[in-house]
Design a protein around this motif. Sequence first.
Motif, PDB file in Angstrom:
ATOM      1  N   SER A  23       0.607  -1.062   0.455  1.00  0.00           N
ATOM      2  CA  SER A  23       0.051  -0.129  -0.320  1.00  0.00           C
ATOM      3  C   SER A  23       0.927   1.341  -0.056  1.00  0.00           C
ATOM      4  CB  SER A  23      -0.996  -0.132   1.382  1.00  0.00           C
ATOM      5  OG  SER A  23      -0.299   0.123   2.472  1.00  0.00           O
ATOM      6  N   ASP A  24       0.782   2.299  -0.924  1.00  0.00           N
ATOM      7  CA  ASP A  24       0.931   3.472  -0.468  1.00  0.00           C
ATOM      8  C   ASP A  24      -0.148   4.690  -1.093  1.00  0.00           C
ATOM      9  OD1 ASP A  24       3.698   5.290  -0.454  1.00  0.00           O
ATOM     10  OD2 ASP A  24       4.303   3.392  -1.561  1.00  0.00           O
ATOM     11  N   ARG A  25       0.683   5.809  -0.536  1.00  0.00           N
ATOM     12  CA  ARG A  25      -0.569   7.338  -0.892  1.00  0.00           C
ATOM     13  C   ARG A  25       0.140   8.032  -2.160  1.00  0.00           C
ATOM     14  NH1 ARG A  25      -2.928   7.270   3.530  1.00  0.00           N
ATOM     15  NH2 ARG A  25      -0.784   8.498   4.437  1.00  0.00           N
ATOM     16  N   VAL A  46       5.168  11.038  -3.294  1.00  0.00           N
ATOM     17  CA  VAL A  46       4.691   9.891  -2.307  1.00  0.00           C
ATOM     18  C   VAL A  46       4.987  10.646  -1.252  1.00  0.00           C
ATOM     19  CG1 VAL A  46       4.946   7.442  -1.228  1.00  0.00           C
ATOM     20  CG2 VAL A  46       4.972   8.756  -3.856  1.00  0.00           C
ATOM     21  N   CYS A  50       4.284   6.705   4.703  1.00  0.00           N
ATOM     22  CA  CYS A  50       3.911   5.454   3.705  1.00  0.00           C
ATOM     23  C   CYS A  50       4.580   4.500   4.275  1.00  0.00           C
ATOM     24  CB  CYS A  50       3.473   5.558   2.501  1.00  0.00           C
ATOM     25  SG  CYS A  50       2.757   7.322   1.919  1.00  0.00           S
ATOM     26  N   THR A  51       3.601   3.713   4.157  1.00  0.00           N
ATOM     27  CA  THR A  51       3.881   2.127   4.272  1.00  0.00           C
ATOM     28  C   THR A  51       3.118   1.049   4.142  1.00  0.00           C
ATOM     29  OG1 THR A  51       2.617   2.246   6.338  1.00  0.00           O
ATOM     30  CG2 THR A  51       4.958   2.870   6.959  1.00  0.00           C
ATOM     31  N   ALA A  53       7.096   1.617   0.960  1.00  0.00           N
ATOM     32  CA  ALA A  53       6.694   1.419  -0.438  1.00  0.00           C
ATOM     33  C   ALA A  53       6.700   0.714  -1.177  1.00  0.00           C
ATOM     34  CB  ALA A  53       8.730   2.787  -0.227  1.00  0.00           C
ATOM     35  N   LEU A  54       6.302   1.111  -2.674  1.00  0.00           N
ATOM     36  CA  LEU A  54       6.492  -0.142  -3.575  1.00  0.00           C
ATOM     37  C   LEU A  54       7.947  -0.446  -3.879  1.00  0.00           C
ATOM     38  CD1 LEU A  54       3.404   1.553  -5.569  1.00  0.00           C
ATOM     39  CD2 LEU A  54       3.763  -0.440  -4.327  1.00  0.00           C
ATOM     40  N   GLY A  65      13.361   3.349   0.645  1.00  0.00           N
ATOM     41  CA  GLY A  65      11.315   4.272   0.382  1.00  0.00           C
ATOM     42  C   GLY A  65      11.405   4.758   0.037  1.00  0.00           C
ATOM     43  N   PRO A  66      10.626   5.894  -0.786  1.00  0.00           N
ATOM     44  CA  PRO A  66      10.310   6.206  -2.042  1.00  0.00           C
ATOM     45  C   PRO A  66      11.351   7.428  -1.719  1.00  0.00           C
ATOM     46  CG  PRO A  66       8.659   6.723  -0.355  1.00  0.00           C
ATOM     47  CD  PRO A  66       9.652   5.136   0.404  1.00  0.00           C
ATOM     48  N   LYS A  83      -2.899   0.747  -3.117  1.00  0.00           N
ATOM     49  CA  LYS A  83      -2.912  -1.070  -3.131  1.00  0.00           C
ATOM     50  C   LYS A  83      -2.822  -1.747  -3.717  1.00  0.00           C
ATOM     51  CE  LYS A  83      -6.051  -0.519   1.130  1.00  0.00           C
ATOM     52  NZ  LYS A  83      -6.891  -0.894   1.191  1.00  0.00           N
TER      53      LYS A  83
END
Length: 240
Positions: A23-25, A46, A50-51, A53-54, A65-66, A83
Motif C-alpha cells: 500500500s502507498d498514498r 509520495v 507511507c508504509t 514503499a512500492l 523508501g520512496p 493498494k
Amino acid sequence: MEPGRAQDFTVTFSPDHESLYFSDRLQVVLFEKVGGHEVERPEFRVPQACTPALPTPGAPFAGRGPSLLCSRPQKISHQILVKGSAREHMMFVEGGDPLDVPVEALTVIPALDPERTEGAEELKPILVTLAYVQLDTDTPAPPATRELQVGCIRTSQLSPKKTVEFSLDSIASLQHKGFTIEPSKGFVEHGQTKTISISWMPPIDFDPDHPLMVSALLQLRGDVKETYKVLFVAQVVTSP
C-alpha cells in the motif's frame, strides 16, 4: 498544465516478492505559491509516512523508501490510496477470516529451503467462520452465509494455461453437516474472478454448545497446482 486541459498519469506496480498488503498514498498538489502568486502546477508526490514503499525491481528491498519532493509547503488537493497484491502464480483465493497481520514489513524475505519443501505439497490454510443467528420468534432465520473469491490474474507472461480450474472436495460430507456450497467446481478466465457462495443451516442433531468444525480441500489448477485446506467453523448465536 494549461487551463482547460487534463493530465493523465500512470502508476506501475512491480514488486519483488509475494504479498497481499502492499500500500502507498499519492498526494496531488494543484497550487504552488511562486512570487506571492498562486500558480497552477499539478504535482504528484509520495509522502514520507507511507508504509510500505512500492519496491523497485532489481534493487534491495530492505531499507528503501520512496523519493520525496522537497519544496515549500503547498496545498494538497487530493490523496489517492494505492493498494496492490502480488502472487507467484496466476491463480489466487480471497475471502475467509484473516490469519496474518495485514502489514507489509520492509524486510528481506528469506528464501525457502528447497530440501524442506521438495516432495511435500504445501497446504495453504483458509478459515471460514459462520454464525447462524437464532431468532426468538417462530420465523425461521436465514442461513449464515460467507463467500470465497477464486481469481485468475491477467498477465503479459506467456503461459499455456488460459484458465484456472478449481474444485472443492468432500461436498457430500459438508451437505450432511448443513453446508451448501455453490459452485463446488468450475473455471475462471484470465482477468476474472468467480464467487463461491457458502451457506450453513444447523442440522437437526447440531449441539449449540459446541461449534461445528469440518474441513475440505480446495484445489486450483493453472500454471501450477495449489491446494488450500479450508476449515469451516459454524456456530449458533442468539439474536440481540
